[in-house]
Design a protein around this motif. Structure first.
Motif, PDB file in Angstrom:
ATOM      1  N   ASP A 215       0.799  -1.218   0.000  1.00  0.00           N
ATOM      2  CA  ASP A 215       0.000   0.000   0.000  1.00  0.00           C
ATOM      3  C   ASP A 215       0.836   1.274   0.000  1.00  0.00           C
ATOM      4  O   ASP A 215       0.316   2.362   0.113  1.00  0.00           O
ATOM      5  CB  ASP A 215      -0.940  -0.007   1.208  1.00  0.00           C
ATOM      6  N   ARG A 216       2.138   1.189  -0.084  1.00  0.00           N
ATOM      7  CA  ARG A 216       2.943   2.402  -0.153  1.00  0.00           C
ATOM      8  C   ARG A 216       4.214   2.112  -0.946  1.00  0.00           C
ATOM      9  O   ARG A 216       4.611   0.965  -1.114  1.00  0.00           O
ATOM     10  CB  ARG A 216       3.315   2.889   1.248  1.00  0.00           C
ATOM     11  N   ALA A 217       4.833   3.218  -1.435  1.00  0.00           N
ATOM     12  CA  ALA A 217       6.075   3.056  -2.181  1.00  0.00           C
ATOM     13  C   ALA A 217       7.168   2.550  -1.244  1.00  0.00           C
ATOM     14  O   ALA A 217       7.197   2.901  -0.058  1.00  0.00           O
ATOM     15  CB  ALA A 217       6.477   4.395  -2.786  1.00  0.00           C
ATOM     16  N   ARG A 218       8.044   1.707  -1.776  1.00  0.00           N
ATOM     17  CA  ARG A 218       9.230   1.324  -1.000  1.00  0.00           C
ATOM     18  C   ARG A 218      10.089   2.569  -0.779  1.00  0.00           C
ATOM     19  O   ARG A 218      10.075   3.495  -1.575  1.00  0.00           O
ATOM     20  CB  ARG A 218      10.022   0.257  -1.751  1.00  0.00           C
ATOM     21  N   VAL A 219      10.847   2.547   0.310  1.00  0.00           N
ATOM     22  CA  VAL A 219      11.591   3.740   0.738  1.00  0.00           C
ATOM     23  C   VAL A 219      13.084   3.515   0.588  1.00  0.00           C
ATOM     24  O   VAL A 219      13.614   2.484   1.040  1.00  0.00           O
ATOM     25  CB  VAL A 219      11.252   4.073   2.212  1.00  0.00           C
ATOM     26  N   ALA A 220      13.756   4.462  -0.042  1.00  0.00           N
ATOM     27  CA  ALA A 220      15.206   4.392  -0.220  1.00  0.00           C
ATOM     28  C   ALA A 220      15.869   5.621   0.378  1.00  0.00           C
ATOM     29  O   ALA A 220      15.415   6.753   0.155  1.00  0.00           O
ATOM     30  CB  ALA A 220      15.560   4.293  -1.700  1.00  0.00           C
ATOM     31  N   ILE A 221      16.933   5.402   1.147  1.00  0.00           N
ATOM     32  CA  ILE A 221      17.804   6.497   1.584  1.00  0.00           C
ATOM     33  C   ILE A 221      19.037   6.475   0.689  1.00  0.00           C
ATOM     34  O   ILE A 221      19.706   5.435   0.569  1.00  0.00           O
ATOM     35  CB  ILE A 221      18.244   6.327   3.052  1.00  0.00           C
ATOM     36  N   VAL A 222      19.338   7.620   0.085  1.00  0.00           N
ATOM     37  CA  VAL A 222      20.581   7.754  -0.689  1.00  0.00           C
ATOM     38  C   VAL A 222      21.426   8.815  -0.004  1.00  0.00           C
ATOM     39  O   VAL A 222      21.051   9.996   0.034  1.00  0.00           O
ATOM     40  CB  VAL A 222      20.315   8.160  -2.152  1.00  0.00           C
TER      41      VAL A 222
ATOM     42  N   LYS B 109       9.108   2.902   6.832  1.00  0.00           N
ATOM     43  CA  LYS B 109      10.303   2.127   7.166  1.00  0.00           C
ATOM     44  C   LYS B 109      11.163   1.905   5.924  1.00  0.00           C
ATOM     45  O   LYS B 109      10.640   1.726   4.820  1.00  0.00           O
ATOM     46  CB  LYS B 109       9.848   0.784   7.754  1.00  0.00           C
ATOM     47  N   VAL B 110      12.467   1.898   6.126  1.00  0.00           N
ATOM     48  CA  VAL B 110      13.403   1.928   4.989  1.00  0.00           C
ATOM     49  C   VAL B 110      13.584   0.541   4.369  1.00  0.00           C
ATOM     50  O   VAL B 110      13.743  -0.454   5.075  1.00  0.00           O
ATOM     51  CB  VAL B 110      14.764   2.491   5.463  1.00  0.00           C
ATOM     52  N   ASP B 111      13.564   0.501   3.038  1.00  0.00           N
ATOM     53  CA  ASP B 111      13.768  -0.739   2.285  1.00  0.00           C
ATOM     54  C   ASP B 111      15.140  -0.809   1.631  1.00  0.00           C
ATOM     55  O   ASP B 111      15.675  -1.900   1.440  1.00  0.00           O
ATOM     56  CB  ASP B 111      12.710  -0.858   1.183  1.00  0.00           C
ATOM     57  N   VAL B 112      15.661   0.348   1.238  1.00  0.00           N
ATOM     58  CA  VAL B 112      16.939   0.395   0.509  1.00  0.00           C
ATOM     59  C   VAL B 112      17.814   1.489   1.105  1.00  0.00           C
ATOM     60  O   VAL B 112      17.339   2.607   1.336  1.00  0.00           O
ATOM     61  CB  VAL B 112      16.709   0.664  -1.001  1.00  0.00           C
ATOM     62  N   LEU B 113      19.068   1.137   1.375  1.00  0.00           N
ATOM     63  CA  LEU B 113      20.054   2.111   1.856  1.00  0.00           C
ATOM     64  C   LEU B 113      21.212   2.135   0.868  1.00  0.00           C
ATOM     65  O   LEU B 113      21.834   1.099   0.615  1.00  0.00           O
ATOM     66  CB  LEU B 113      20.575   1.695   3.239  1.00  0.00           C
ATOM     67  N   VAL B 114      21.493   3.313   0.322  1.00  0.00           N
ATOM     68  CA  VAL B 114      22.635   3.473  -0.587  1.00  0.00           C
ATOM     69  C   VAL B 114      23.656   4.374   0.086  1.00  0.00           C
ATOM     70  O   VAL B 114      23.428   5.570   0.280  1.00  0.00           O
ATOM     71  CB  VAL B 114      22.208   4.072  -1.945  1.00  0.00           C
ATOM     72  N   ASN B 115      24.795   3.797   0.443  1.00  0.00           N
ATOM     73  CA  ASN B 115      25.854   4.527   1.154  1.00  0.00           C
ATOM     74  C   ASN B 115      26.808   5.154   0.158  1.00  0.00           C
ATOM     75  O   ASN B 115      27.956   4.733   0.000  1.00  0.00           O
ATOM     76  CB  ASN B 115      26.607   3.564   2.076  1.00  0.00           C
TER      77      ASN B 115
END
Ligand code: NAP
Length: 253
Positions: free
Chosen positions: A11-18, A91-97
């Protein structure tokens, strides 16, 4: 049971932190992940105007993005960045360091301050987000760290930078195993020379051309060349790729 990231929420977009997404490779990654359907946290340290402009562009294009200031070298700032991501996007799904710095100086001429700053951002920054992600990412998530092809070249002037990227590769291999049972993959991308200010600043045209001729593909990489690799690693098709370093460099090394 389908355990791909795509199935994690319906029900929501996946979340990514870049991290470090105000410009350069990080900005291209934020654009690509937004186009892939992610809600994106555009992290920056000291370029609010660039981060805000990127966020405005992503939202105008029908995406969902927010800019979050956080020096990744600060554990408190990284914790607050995850807090804001969860409150605003979920809540975060993808973390790009991606955040990182490079100053090429011979080891013998490297100041204590430059050594400390390079390790603080490239190593501690990655450590801070990984440690936070361990408890706070959704199962089925994806982590993409940033190494560099310079690690394979051993060029003079790169000792400190390469040492930080060697540490990031070690984090990648070990953390992938420590997340056993969570269905979270941890990989690293190791770009060759990419036409961003990190690479171009301080180099003569001749030096830039020398680098451009090094790969058999005979050009500098562009930020989109790396964004597409991150898109792959963050997406469903890379579900079986874990604990790896992907050297995206036109065949340079
Ligand atoms: P860049 O153009 O210099 O951009 C760096 C980004 O990192 C900026 O958005 C900057 O934001 C951010 N940043 C710097 N310090 C930060 C901090 N303490 N906390 C949060 N964000 C911070 O660099 P790039 O070329 O895109 O490099 C991105 C990554 O790719 C780095 O990890 C780099 O080591 C790696 N890499 C690059 C190349 C290349 O040839 N370009 C090759 C191999 C690997 P602010 O402006 O707000 O400070």
């Amino acid at each position: 049971m389908n355990t791909t990231p795509h199935a994690a929420q319906s029900d929501r977009a996946r979340v990514a932190i870049v991290t470090g997404a105000s410009r350069g490779i990080g900005a291209a990654i934020a654009q690509r992940l937004a186009a892939d359907g992610f809600a994106v946290v555009v992290n920056y340290a000291s370029s609010p105007a660039e981060a805000d402009a990127l966020v405005a562009q992503l939202n105008a294009n029908g995406g969902r993005a927010i800019a979050v200031q956080a020096d990744v070298a600060s554990a408190d700032a990284v914790r607050r960045m995850f807090d804001v991501a969860e409150q605003e996007l979920g809540k975060v799904d993808v973390l790009v360091n991606n955040a990182g710095i490079l100053k090429t100086v011979p080891l013998a001429d490297t100041s204590d301050a430059l050594f400390d700053r390079t390790f603080a951002i490239n190593v501690r920054g990655t450590f801070n987000t990984l440690r936070e992600a361990a408890d706070r990412m959704n199962d089925g998530g994806r982590i993409v760290n940033f190494s560099s092809t310079t690690l394979a070249l051993n060029m003079p002037g790169y000792a400190i930078y390469n040492a930080t990227k060697a540490a990031v590769e070690s984090f990648t291999h070990v953390f992938a195993k420590e997340l056993r049972g969570r269905n979270i993959t941890v990989n690293a991308v190791a770009p060759g020379p990419i036409a961003t200010s990190l690479f171009l600043d301080g180099k003569t045209d001749e030096q830039v051309q020398t680098f451009a001729k090094m790969p058999p593909l005979q050009r500098l990489g562009q930020p989109d060349d790396i964004a597409s690799v991150v898109s792959f690693l963050a997406g469903a098709d890379a579900g079986w790729v874990n604990g790896q370093v992907l050297r995206a460099n036109g065949g340079l090394a």
